[in-house]
Design a protein around this motif. Sequence first.
Motif, PDB file in Angstrom:
ATOM      1  N   LYS A   1     -17.931 -31.459  96.507  1.00  0.00           N
ATOM      2  CA  LYS A   1     -16.679 -31.257  95.773  1.00  0.00           C
ATOM      3  C   LYS A   1     -16.923 -31.348  94.266  1.00  0.00           C
ATOM      4  O   LYS A   1     -16.377 -30.560  93.497  1.00  0.00           O
TER       5      LYS A   1
ATOM      6  N   VAL B   1     -18.662 -43.981  97.680  1.00  0.00           N
ATOM      7  CA  VAL B   1     -17.847 -43.138  98.568  1.00  0.00           C
ATOM      8  C   VAL B   1     -18.274 -43.271 100.027  1.00  0.00           C
ATOM      9  O   VAL B   1     -17.791 -42.537 100.884  1.00  0.00           O
TER      10      VAL B   1
ATOM     11  N   ARG C   1     -18.860 -40.556 103.057  1.00  0.00           N
ATOM     12  CA  ARG C   1     -18.359 -39.270 102.563  1.00  0.00           C
ATOM     13  C   ARG C   1     -19.214 -38.728 101.422  1.00  0.00           C
ATOM     14  O   ARG C   1     -18.810 -37.810 100.722  1.00  0.00           O
TER      15      ARG C   1
ATOM     16  N   GLU D   1     -18.262 -35.488  99.100  1.00  0.00           N
ATOM     17  CA  GLU D   1     -17.837 -35.718  97.715  1.00  0.00           C
ATOM     18  C   GLU D   1     -18.790 -35.071  96.721  1.00  0.00           C
ATOM     19  O   GLU D   1     -18.364 -34.521  95.702  1.00  0.00           O
TER      20      GLU D   1
END
Length: 148
Positions: free
Chosen positions: A106, A96, A99, A103
């Motif tokens: 999340k 990723v 990010r 992530e």
Amino acid sequence: MIIFDLACPHDHRFEGWFQSRDDFDSQLSSELVACPECGSPEIRRVPSALHLGKPASTPTMAPSVVPRRAAIDPRAGALSSYRQLTAMLLANCEDVGSRFAEEARKIHYLEVPERAICGEASPEECEALREEGVEVLRLPHLKVQDLH
């Protein structure tokens, strides 16, 4: 079905099989999960390289669990074992990039499906993730082509 590697404060390690992460969290908070060796209800998840799912870039494949087997040849030398581990991690993680912290949060807060990820994060970002209870393993930036 999700398989988590677990440990108690005495570092007795064992597996737990759960319908979902929510199921695990619910059973843990109700003290329904206990160490089979000492009976302690103080349980924590521990990292497991043996139960990595397929990367998200393969949407045609159903989520799966890698069968329990020796992922790394225990007879190999340290450098060879490190190369095997790194290649396995890179092959089973979604990159990723920058990010990573976003992530990871999340996933931790169940805003997106749970999956193995790798990417870039500063030491400060990693520490902040750990303080939030997000499991993070820092490794040097590696690429498969660098492993020779």
